[in-house]
Design a protein around this motif. Structure first.
Motif, mmCIF file in Angstrom:
data_model
loop_
_atom_site.group_PDB
_atom_site.id
_atom_site.type_symbol
_atom_site.label_atom_id
_atom_site.label_comp_id
_atom_site.label_asym_id
_atom_site.label_seq_id
_atom_site.Cartn_x
_atom_site.Cartn_y
_atom_site.Cartn_z
ATOM 1 N N HIS A 1 -5.529 3.465 -1.487
ATOM 2 C CA HIS A 1 -4.708 2.318 -1.519
ATOM 3 C C HIS A 1 -5.404 1.136 -0.979
ATOM 4 C CE1 HIS A 1 -4.166 3.449 2.486
ATOM 5 N NE2 HIS A 1 -3.922 4.720 2.468
ATOM 6 N N GLU B 1 0.874 4.365 -2.668
ATOM 7 C CA GLU B 1 0.730 5.850 -2.160
ATOM 8 C C GLU B 1 2.051 6.559 -2.880
ATOM 9 O OE1 GLU B 1 1.435 7.677 1.954
ATOM 10 O OE2 GLU B 1 -0.563 6.964 1.697
ATOM 11 N N GLN C 1 0.840 -1.183 -0.080
ATOM 12 C CA GLN C 1 -0.098 0.081 0.002
ATOM 13 C C GLN C 1 0.882 1.154 0.209
ATOM 14 O OE1 GLN C 1 -2.385 -0.732 3.683
ATOM 15 N NE2 GLN C 1 -3.879 -1.794 2.343
ATOM 16 N N ARG D 1 -0.071 8.092 -6.129
ATOM 17 C CA ARG D 1 -0.723 9.204 -5.583
ATOM 18 C C ARG D 1 0.099 10.551 -5.149
ATOM 19 N NH1 ARG D 1 -4.798 7.716 -0.959
ATOM 20 N NH2 ARG D 1 -4.855 9.982 -0.869
ATOM 21 N N ASP D 2 1.338 10.351 -4.664
ATOM 22 C CA ASP D 2 1.911 11.167 -4.246
ATOM 23 C C ASP D 2 2.472 12.127 -4.930
ATOM 24 O OD1 ASP D 2 3.751 13.003 -2.484
ATOM 25 O OD2 ASP D 2 4.884 11.151 -1.903
#
Length: 848
Positions: A794, A747, A743, A751-752
């Motif tokens: 996530h 992330e 996960q 996404r970050d």
């Protein structure tokens, strides 16, 4: 007595080679040596003595070192001659300059300026009153039978005091040592950019000599060129929009064109970048079209307008002739100027100068006879074996021939051709020419020299570049001087009457002609925007593939012999991912290393690093004038690293060099590119490609659940490929919640928005770039993609056997592809060909 150093033999051996030239049968012996002097003794003036002293100080070993340095600088600067976009040949430059005294140059400069005035007057007359023909000063067949005389442009006049804006003249030494004209190159003069590039390289190679020499500098000439182009604009034009029309990056002198565009601040355009509307020429851009006022052409006149001239040309602008006739655009040099390159005019220039300028011609020409003349003026065909025989038209398939190289049968055939069509030929006495030393493998070697001098209209007269482009023959006993045959270039140093202050290396001049306010730039054409976008994409593709290769190579080294181990599972997973992402099929070999080397170096495989580098170089050549000069240093090292790879050497060594160069290129783009449209399209390409590479890597590696140890190995390999493993470890160690390593991977790399390698970061950058380009509809598309990535959960993506992750990655992959297609539809729509294409267009479309 103490023996002289062995290095002093350099000049002794050179003098011996000069003496041997006098014994060669065929062409006349050279009249002098530009550095050694008429007799090989004392140099004729101080600057020549200074250069000769530097040669003595360097010795044979030092000279070879300088030659190697020049070749390195030529490679690093991307200085090419030939089809550059396809990897054409490197420019061949010798480090030793040719020196001309201030006194000698003063007389030559005045003669060149007068010749420019004469050629301007002849051009005006031939497309106007035609007094030269009407009064019999020039035989009509000389002009009317020349391919460069274009009846369709008769009566057209360019604004400004001069019709002939740019001039070039090839000169060599005559038997009495005077500079004498061989040819005029006025149609679309090339070589001034090469002269400036040569100066910069020689200055870096011989820095002390250059700093101390009292030289006339070259940089001011290009400012005068820009002033002359502005002056040629149609009346009433306050801020002329000037472009340089090129045949494209596949033309032989593409470097010269791009460098001149850079030195003068001109956009470099091709035919597809221009269009006609309301009888005017417009430059297509990613925004609003821009009216063009002046076209500096490097396309041969016959190929410049497929409506009125060659119908099979794709290099020209349909309707350009009519636009010039109506005074809506100026073409420099004017269409039809090619008639001045007619050697059949040479016998009649003295009389023409008297009629048109009212004065005798001061600069002599090589003695020439037009074969179509009658009586005493006709060429003596019995002397063909002693002469140079030329067609009057360069466009003709008939080559220039040197009589002393022909057999008796060939001479007879040639004489028959001349007698059948005498008006097509001239016979010229060969000039003995002077020699100049070049650095060979065994010391200094003499070569015959031709000087190309350049002039530009300035006010009511002409200004001459203080120097020019020197070119020498490949062989000492040859009079043929041709870049196409491997000729060597020389920097021409003209001694200044007074030492010029500074002695700095000639760089790009400060431009006073850039658009209105600070930060404003001309719009980019769809072709240029497309090339910038794909330069960014291919460079990122090469880097992403190289990083993945490095990871797989390390895994193979560590785990190939450990059957069924978690490490070998990771190795096979990343190896297969590499082949899947690049689209390269596996070999029959049992060892993955065989696949890895192909992915790195096999240019024939579309997904290989070598292929991506090749495409990057091609795209960079197409937008050369917009890129930092340091670009070519990085690309040259990158290309060399791949080419130097050996099968028996560790792949990791080559990979490190390749990655270093690719990272350097990315840094160069980031730190040396102004944040304008050039930056936006480069960055868009890099971001779109990186996002697709990340999603492809995740789809190929982490969708299948494996044992915790094997999955840990795969996650670490993915993170190493994405240069995110250190951040991952730091965050993993600092967390006290329930995020699993898998996960946390999602992330960090999905996404970050703070991770430059994440999909989310790419989406934010794309949105920002599109906002800078001022396209709100596409900004909304990018914003939706960014939000889709940001909303990814996530927990949800890692559940259900990762089916949701597979679905999300597939969806994002489609979204990025559709965004790329949308960018193409909005910004990169190319102009459709309007006429048939002849394969010979590239051969004849650009004037050397």
């Amino acid at each position: 007595m103490t023996a002289e150093p062995a290095e002093s033999a350099v000049w002794e051996r050179y003098a011996a080679r000069l003496a041997l030239l006098e014994q060669v049968d065929g062409p006349p012996a050279p009249v002098a040596d530009e550095l050694a002097g008429p007799t090989g003794g004392t140099p004729p003036f101080e600057l020549a003595e200074t250069v000769r002293g530097a040669i003595d100080a360097l010795g044979a070993g030092g000279l070879l070192t300088r030659r190697a340095a020049v070749r390195r600088h030529v490679r690093d600067d991307g200085l090419t001659y030939g089809t550059t976009a396809a990897g054409g040949g490197r420019w061949n430059l010798d480090p030793l300059p040719v020196v001309i005294s201030a006194q000698e140059w003063s007389g030559l400069r005045e003669g060149l300026a007068q010749r420019a005035r004469l050629m301007d007057a002849i051009l005006t007359d031939l497309y106007g009153a035609r007094r030269l023909l009407a009064e019999g000063v020039v035989p009509p067949a000389v002009v009317l039978g020349h391919d460069g005389f274009l009846q369709v442009v008769d009566g057209i006049r360019t604004a400004g005091p001069r019709q002939l804006v740019l001039t070039a003249v090839d000169l060599a030494r005559a038997a009495d040592g005077t500079w004498t004209v061989l040819n005029d190159r006025d149609q679309a003069p090339s070589g001034a950019g090469y002269a400036m590039a040569d100066r910069r390289i020689v200055a870096r190679t011989m820095p002390r000599l250059y700093r101390e020499a009292p030289l006339a500098r070259l940089r001011g000439f290009f400012g005068l060129v820009r002033d002359a182009l502005d002056a040629a604009a149609p009346p009433g034009t306050d801020a002329p929009n000037v472009v340089l029309l090129s045949p494209g990056p596949d033309s032989e002198t593409a470097f010269d064109q791009a460098f001149v565009a850079s030195l003068t601040g001109l956009p470099l355009v091709q035919a597809e970048d221009l269009s006609m509307r309301d009888g005017k020429v417009w430059r297509r851009t990613t925004g609003r079209p821009e009216q063009v006022d002046v076209v500096l052409r490097r396309v041969d006149a016959a190929w410049s307008d497929p409506l009125d001239l060659r119908g099979d040309s794709r290099l020209g602008i349909p309707g350009l002739v009519e636009a010039t006739r109506r005074g809506l655009v100026s073409v420099v040099n004017p269409l039809g100027t090619g008639v001045l390159e007619n050697p059949g005019l040479l016998p009649y220039l003295d009389d023409a100068c008297g009629m048109l300028l009212g004065e005798p011609m001061t600069l002599p020409v090589a003695r020439t006879w037009w074969c179509g003349a009658t009586g005493a003026e006709r060429a003596d065909l019995d002397r063909l074996a002693e002469c140079v025989i030329k067609p009057i038209s360069r466009e003709a398939s008939e080559p220039t021939r040197f009589g002393w190289t022909l057999s008796s049968g060939e001479l007879a055939d040639l004489r028959a051709r001349i007698e059948a069509e005498p008006w097509r030929f001239v016979v010229q006495e060969p000039l003995p020419m002077s020699t100049t030393p070049v650095i060979g493998s065994h010391g200094l070697e003499p070569r015959r020299l031709v000087l190309r001098a350049f002039g530009v209209a300035s006010g009511e007269d002409y200004r001459i570049m203080p120097g020019g482009l020197g070119r020498v023959s490949v062989d000492a006993d040859s009079l043929v001087v041709s870049n196409a045959l491997g000729g060597i270039a020389k920097d021409i140093w003209v001694a200044a009457p007074e030492p010029e202050v500074g002695g700095a290396i000639d760089l790009h001049p400060v431009q006073a002609h850039l658009p209105g306010i600070a930060g404003e730039t001309l719009g980019l054409s769809p072709r240029v925007a497309d090339d910038l976008f794909w330069l960014g994409r291919y460079a990122e593709r090469a880097e992403s593939t190289a990083r993945l290769l490095m990871t797989v190579d390390d895994l193979v080294a560590d785990h190939f012999g450990r059957a069924a181990s978690p490490g070998q599972v990771a190795m096979h997973t990343l190896h297969q991912a590499l082949l899947t992402i690049t689209g390269i099929p596996a070999t029959a070999s049992d060892h993955p290393a065989d696949d890895l080397r192909r992915v790195l170096t096999d240019e024939s495989l579309e997904g290989s690093v070598a292929a991506s580098v090749r495409q990057s170089v091609r795209a960079a050549h197409a937008v050369r004038e917009l890129l930092s000069p340091d670009t070519w240093l990085v690309l040259a090292r990158l290309d060399n690293a791949i080419a130097a790879d050996e099968d028996d050497e560790p792949l990791s060594s080559t990979l490190r060099q390749v990655l270093e160069s690719l990272v350097a290129f990315a840094g160069l783009c980031a730190e040396n590119t102004v944040r304008d449209a050039v930056w936006s399209f480069l960055d868009l390409g890099r971001r779109v490609e990186r996002a697709q590479q990340v999603t492809a890597l995740l789809r190929a590696t982490v969708l299948d659940e494996r044992s915790p140890v094997a999955e840990g190995q795969i996650i670490e390999a993915v993170l190493r490929t994405l240069d995110s493993v250190i951040t991952f470890r730091r965050r993993l160690g600092a967390r006290h919640d329930t995020l699993t390593p898998f996960q946390l991977l999602l992330e960090l790399v999905v996404r970050d928005p703070s991770n430059p390698r994440s999909v989310g970061f790419q989406a934010e950058r794309v949105e920002s770039d599109l906002a800078d380009l001022g396209h709100p509809e596409l900004v909304q598309v990018a914003a939706g993609l960014r939000q889709s990535v940001a909303d990814a959960d996530h927990d949800e993506l890692s559940g259900e056997g990762r089916a949701r992750l597979a679905e999300a990655l597939a969806g994002w992959n489609t979204d990025w592809r559709e965004l790329s297609d949308a960018l193409t539809g909005v910004f990169f729509v190319r102009k459709a060909p309007q006429h048939g294409f002849s394969a010979t267009a590239w051969e004849y479309g650009e004037v050397e």
